[in-house]
Design a protein around this motif. Structure first.
Motif, mmCIF file in Angstrom:
data_model
loop_
_atom_site.group_PDB
_atom_site.id
_atom_site.type_symbol
_atom_site.label_atom_id
_atom_site.label_comp_id
_atom_site.label_asym_id
_atom_site.label_seq_id
_atom_site.Cartn_x
_atom_site.Cartn_y
_atom_site.Cartn_z
ATOM 1 N N PRO A 1 0.659 -1.070 -0.087
ATOM 2 C CA PRO A 1 -0.003 0.134 -0.054
ATOM 3 C C PRO A 1 0.786 1.453 -0.120
ATOM 4 N N SER A 2 2.233 1.211 0.471
ATOM 5 C CA SER A 2 2.929 2.543 0.688
ATOM 6 C C SER A 2 3.184 3.104 -0.756
ATOM 7 N N LYS A 3 3.069 2.007 -1.739
ATOM 8 C CA LYS A 3 3.511 2.149 -3.243
ATOM 9 C C LYS A 3 2.063 2.392 -4.023
ATOM 10 N N PHE A 4 1.167 2.364 -3.293
ATOM 11 C CA PHE A 4 -0.245 2.214 -4.314
ATOM 12 C C PHE A 4 -0.246 0.854 -4.740
ATOM 13 N N ASN A 5 0.329 -0.222 -4.308
ATOM 14 C CA ASN A 5 0.521 -1.620 -4.889
ATOM 15 C C ASN A 5 1.025 -1.219 -6.416
ATOM 16 N N CYS B 1 -4.327 -0.268 -7.663
ATOM 17 C CA CYS B 1 -3.095 -0.512 -8.040
ATOM 18 C C CYS B 1 -2.703 0.640 -9.080
ATOM 19 N N SER B 2 -1.363 1.106 -8.707
ATOM 20 C CA SER B 2 -0.939 2.204 -9.660
ATOM 21 C C SER B 2 -0.010 1.729 -10.903
ATOM 22 N N GLY B 3 -0.165 0.495 -11.115
ATOM 23 C CA GLY B 3 0.484 -0.117 -12.455
ATOM 24 C C GLY B 3 1.955 -0.394 -12.296
ATOM 25 N N LEU B 4 2.709 -0.542 -13.309
ATOM 26 C CA LEU B 4 4.014 -0.844 -13.244
ATOM 27 C C LEU B 4 5.064 -0.159 -12.233
ATOM 28 N N ASP B 5 5.878 -0.807 -11.354
ATOM 29 C CA ASP B 5 6.714 0.173 -10.396
ATOM 30 C C ASP B 5 7.471 0.942 -11.387
ATOM 31 N N LEU B 6 7.387 1.924 -11.608
ATOM 32 C CA LEU B 6 8.241 2.804 -12.494
ATOM 33 C C LEU B 6 9.640 3.139 -11.834
ATOM 34 N N GLY B 7 9.527 3.008 -10.593
ATOM 35 C CA GLY B 7 11.178 3.010 -9.863
ATOM 36 C C GLY B 7 11.973 1.872 -9.918
ATOM 37 N N LEU C 1 -4.261 1.564 -12.692
ATOM 38 C CA LEU C 1 -3.643 2.201 -13.772
ATOM 39 C C LEU C 1 -2.536 1.318 -14.705
ATOM 40 N N GLY C 2 -2.640 1.514 -16.023
ATOM 41 C CA GLY C 2 -1.755 0.517 -16.602
ATOM 42 C C GLY C 2 -2.058 -0.898 -16.316
ATOM 43 N N ALA C 3 -0.702 -1.504 -15.957
ATOM 44 C CA ALA C 3 -0.791 -2.852 -15.743
ATOM 45 C C ALA C 3 -1.958 -3.504 -14.806
ATOM 46 N N ALA C 4 -2.491 -2.550 -13.951
ATOM 47 C CA ALA C 4 -3.749 -2.779 -13.169
ATOM 48 C C ALA C 4 -4.939 -3.012 -14.092
ATOM 49 N N VAL D 1 -5.810 3.254 -19.265
ATOM 50 C CA VAL D 1 -4.796 2.338 -20.061
ATOM 51 C C VAL D 1 -3.601 3.325 -20.277
ATOM 52 N N LYS D 2 -2.503 3.568 -19.313
ATOM 53 C CA LYS D 2 -1.713 4.299 -19.112
ATOM 54 C C LYS D 2 -0.520 4.048 -19.937
ATOM 55 N N GLU D 3 -0.483 2.993 -20.617
ATOM 56 C CA GLU D 3 1.021 2.679 -21.229
ATOM 57 C C GLU D 3 1.513 3.643 -22.205
ATOM 58 N N ALA E 1 0.563 -1.336 -24.535
ATOM 59 C CA ALA E 1 0.280 -2.225 -23.389
ATOM 60 C C ALA E 1 0.489 -3.673 -23.935
ATOM 61 N N ASP E 2 1.061 -4.300 -23.330
ATOM 62 C CA ASP E 2 1.745 -5.584 -23.728
ATOM 63 C C ASP E 2 1.333 -6.924 -22.719
ATOM 64 N N VAL E 3 0.624 -6.597 -21.922
ATOM 65 C CA VAL E 3 0.292 -7.870 -20.973
ATOM 66 C C VAL E 3 -1.095 -8.131 -20.705
HETATM 67 C C1 LIG Z 1 6.897 -5.488 -20.261
HETATM 68 C C2 LIG Z 1 6.187 -4.484 -19.287
HETATM 69 C C3 LIG Z 1 4.927 -4.402 -19.338
HETATM 70 C C4 LIG Z 1 3.896 -3.658 -18.200
HETATM 71 C C5 LIG Z 1 3.607 -2.360 -18.589
HETATM 72 C C6 LIG Z 1 2.935 -1.563 -17.625
HETATM 73 C C7 LIG Z 1 2.875 -0.439 -17.784
HETATM 74 C C8 LIG Z 1 1.877 0.561 -16.821
HETATM 75 O O1 LIG Z 1 1.655 0.146 -15.847
HETATM 76 S S1 LIG Z 1 1.759 2.079 -17.224
HETATM 77 C C9 LIG Z 1 1.167 2.998 -15.702
HETATM 78 C C10 LIG Z 1 2.495 3.075 -14.797
HETATM 79 N N1 LIG Z 1 1.974 4.076 -13.741
HETATM 80 C C11 LIG Z 1 1.854 5.138 -13.573
HETATM 81 O O2 LIG Z 1 2.200 5.788 -14.563
HETATM 82 C C12 LIG Z 1 1.458 5.789 -12.416
HETATM 83 C C13 LIG Z 1 2.661 6.454 -11.466
HETATM 84 N N2 LIG Z 1 2.087 7.190 -10.218
HETATM 85 C C14 LIG Z 1 1.342 8.408 -10.233
HETATM 86 O O3 LIG Z 1 1.076 8.947 -11.256
HETATM 87 C C15 LIG Z 1 1.028 8.984 -8.996
HETATM 88 O O4 LIG Z 1 1.870 8.344 -8.037
HETATM 89 C C16 LIG Z 1 -0.354 8.567 -8.700
HETATM 90 C C17 LIG Z 1 -1.442 9.420 -9.683
HETATM 91 C C18 LIG Z 1 -0.927 7.039 -8.826
HETATM 92 C C19 LIG Z 1 -0.773 9.032 -7.244
HETATM 93 O O5 LIG Z 1 -0.321 10.241 -6.779
HETATM 94 P P1 LIG Z 1 -0.148 10.966 -5.721
HETATM 95 O O6 LIG Z 1 0.373 12.343 -5.587
HETATM 96 O O7 LIG Z 1 -1.693 10.668 -4.770
HETATM 97 O O8 LIG Z 1 0.716 10.117 -4.805
HETATM 98 P P2 LIG Z 1 2.316 9.955 -4.874
HETATM 99 O O9 LIG Z 1 3.159 10.707 -3.947
HETATM 100 O O10 LIG Z 1 2.597 10.253 -6.344
HETATM 101 O O11 LIG Z 1 2.503 8.301 -4.750
HETATM 102 C C20 LIG Z 1 2.629 7.821 -3.510
HETATM 103 C C21 LIG Z 1 4.024 6.798 -3.249
HETATM 104 O O12 LIG Z 1 3.596 5.748 -4.136
HETATM 105 C C22 LIG Z 1 4.524 5.533 -4.998
HETATM 106 N N3 LIG Z 1 3.990 5.115 -6.565
HETATM 107 C C23 LIG Z 1 2.642 5.503 -6.789
HETATM 108 N N4 LIG Z 1 2.749 4.717 -8.134
HETATM 109 C C24 LIG Z 1 3.769 4.261 -8.432
HETATM 110 C C25 LIG Z 1 4.438 3.466 -9.445
HETATM 111 N N5 LIG Z 1 3.679 3.198 -10.568
HETATM 112 N N6 LIG Z 1 5.452 3.073 -9.369
HETATM 113 C C26 LIG Z 1 6.514 3.390 -8.534
HETATM 114 N N7 LIG Z 1 6.051 3.994 -7.387
HETATM 115 C C27 LIG Z 1 4.869 4.396 -7.333
HETATM 116 C C28 LIG Z 1 5.070 6.978 -5.179
HETATM 117 O O13 LIG Z 1 6.368 7.073 -5.641
HETATM 118 C C29 LIG Z 1 5.128 7.463 -3.659
HETATM 119 O O14 LIG Z 1 6.102 6.886 -2.856
HETATM 120 P P3 LIG Z 1 6.905 7.803 -1.954
HETATM 121 O O15 LIG Z 1 7.699 8.670 -2.550
HETATM 122 O O16 LIG Z 1 7.786 6.454 -1.415
HETATM 123 O O17 LIG Z 1 6.062 8.134 -0.863
#
Ligand SMILES: CCC/C=C/C=C/C(=O)SCCNC(=O)CCNC(=O)[C@H](O)C(C)(C)COP(=O)(O)OP(=O)(O)OC[C@H]1O[C@@H](n2cnc3c(N)ncnc32)[C@H](O)[C@@H]1OP(=O)(O)O
Length: 280
Positions: free
Chosen positions: A28-32, A68-74, A124-127, A147-149, A156-158
């Motif tokens: 939950p700390s990384k929004f899953n 779930c906020s999708g793929l871990d971008l970090g 988002l995305g992978a979610a 569908v954030k990809e 999107a490929d999964v």
């Molecule tokens: C072969 C590959 C196949 C897979 C492909 C998949 C692709 C995808 O999933 S595309 C989608 C990727 N996800 C995103 O673009 C979302 C990124 N996150 C955000 O835009 C924001 O965090 C969000 C709008 C969800 C929430 O914003 P808010 O201001 O409310 O909170 P934050 O301070 O940003 O987030 C809280 C903590 O969670 C961490 N976090 C959230 N989402 C992600 C993520 N996707 N990856 C890594 N970490 C995430 C964020 O860093 C914060 O952590 P901390 O700084 O430690 O408090």
């Protein structure tokens, strides 16, 4: 419940009723956000559930504020920076990774037990790739989907691009949400993407209460009937009616000899509740 689930670190599995499991993304700390560890655990968990006679139906949800906020971008590096191979060989490596990542979600689709997704907050995305692999989806009205990809520069490929058109009939809407990567609400999905969600609830509590009731109802039915039904519906999705009729005839060739048929039909005929069934 079997011990193997205790080894999962980022997935929580609970028994929330007879034969009903609740599976939660638990970061939950990384929004899953999905790193490789949780990605693999999803696959492991649904492979175990597939074989687990104590589970007949699954509720899937996310712990904390969001599903779930999708793929871990970090945390996910899809490319090995030290890979000095030429592009053909690098390509083969990335192919292996993509196939692995696809398969972990396909285990949900292929799981013999029905999976009900209860979604809230961001999805988002992978979610959404996960969501499309589930059998039934419900959401709270505050759910925000994308569908954030495209926004991270990829197609999107999964699962989403492949499964969504089998779930939702409105292809203009599918192209809109997939090409723009814009946020949309569960309410919008109900309106334009009819059938993406079965229902949209006002609160998370109401949603969990209702899906638990639904899950318990499914769990009370013959597992031979329920698992056969999911299997045949999945087959029908990909095949002609003729092939699918042949498939169900062949499936039932063995499955109709079950004790469940006798017990369930007697109860049904005499207007009694469903009897207990042997584990499957
Ligand atoms: C072969 C590959 C196949 C897979 C492909 C998949 C692709 C995808 O999933 S595309 C989608 C990727 N996800 C995103 O673009 C979302 C990124 N996150 C955000 O835009 C924001 O965090 C969000 C709008 C969800 C929430 O914003 P808010 O201001 O409310 O909170 P934050 O301070 O940003 O987030 C809280 C903590 O969670 C961490 N976090 C959230 N989402 C992600 C993520 N996707 N990856 C890594 N970490 C995430 C964020 O860093 C914060 O952590 P901390 O700084 O430690 O408090």
């Amino acid at each position: 419940m079997q011990k193997q689930y205790d080894s999962l670190k980022l997935i929580k599995v609970e028994n929330v009723g007879e034969f009903v499991y609740k599976v939660s993304l638990n970061r939950p700390s990384k929004f899953n956000a999905l790193n490789m560890e949780i990605w693999k655990e999803i696959g492991d968990c649904f492979q175990w559930i597939d074989e687990d006679p104590d589970c007949r139906v699954v509720i899937l949800q996310g712990e904390g504020k969001h599903f779930c906020s999708g793929l871990d971008l970090g945390g996910i590096s899809l490319f090995n920076e030290n890979d000095t191979n030429d592009s053909a060989r690098k390509g083969r490596n990335i192919l292996k990774t993509i196939k692995f990542m696809q398969k972990q979600f396909t285990y949900i689709d292929e799981c013999s037990k029905p999976v009900i997704l209860a979604m809230h907050g961001y999805c988002l995305g992978a979610a959404l790739d996960i969501a499309t692999a589930c059998d039934v989806r419900v959401a709270t009205k505050d759910a925000i989907l994308s569908v954030k990809e495209v926004d991270i520069g990829m197609a999107a490929d999964v699962g989403t691009l492949n499964r969504l058109p089998k779930i939702v009939g409105n292809h203009s809407w599918i192209k809109d949400i997939c090409l723009t990567a814009r946020h949309f609400s569960a309410g919008e999905a109900l309106q334009f993407g009819i059938f993406l969600f079965l229902r949209v609830f006002d609160t998370r509590e109401e949603m969990i209460n209702e899906v638990t009731k639904m899950a318990k109802l499914i769990a009370s039915k013959s597992p031979v009937g329920v698992q056969g039904t999911k299997n045949v519906l999945n087959y029908a999705r990909e095949n002609t009616i003729e092939n699918s009729l042949n498939y169900v005839a062949t499936w039932n060739m063995s499955q109709l000899f079950t004790d469940d048929l006798v017990k369930a039909s007697m109860a049904s005929f005499s207007k009694q509740p469903q009897p207990p069934f042997s584990k499957l």
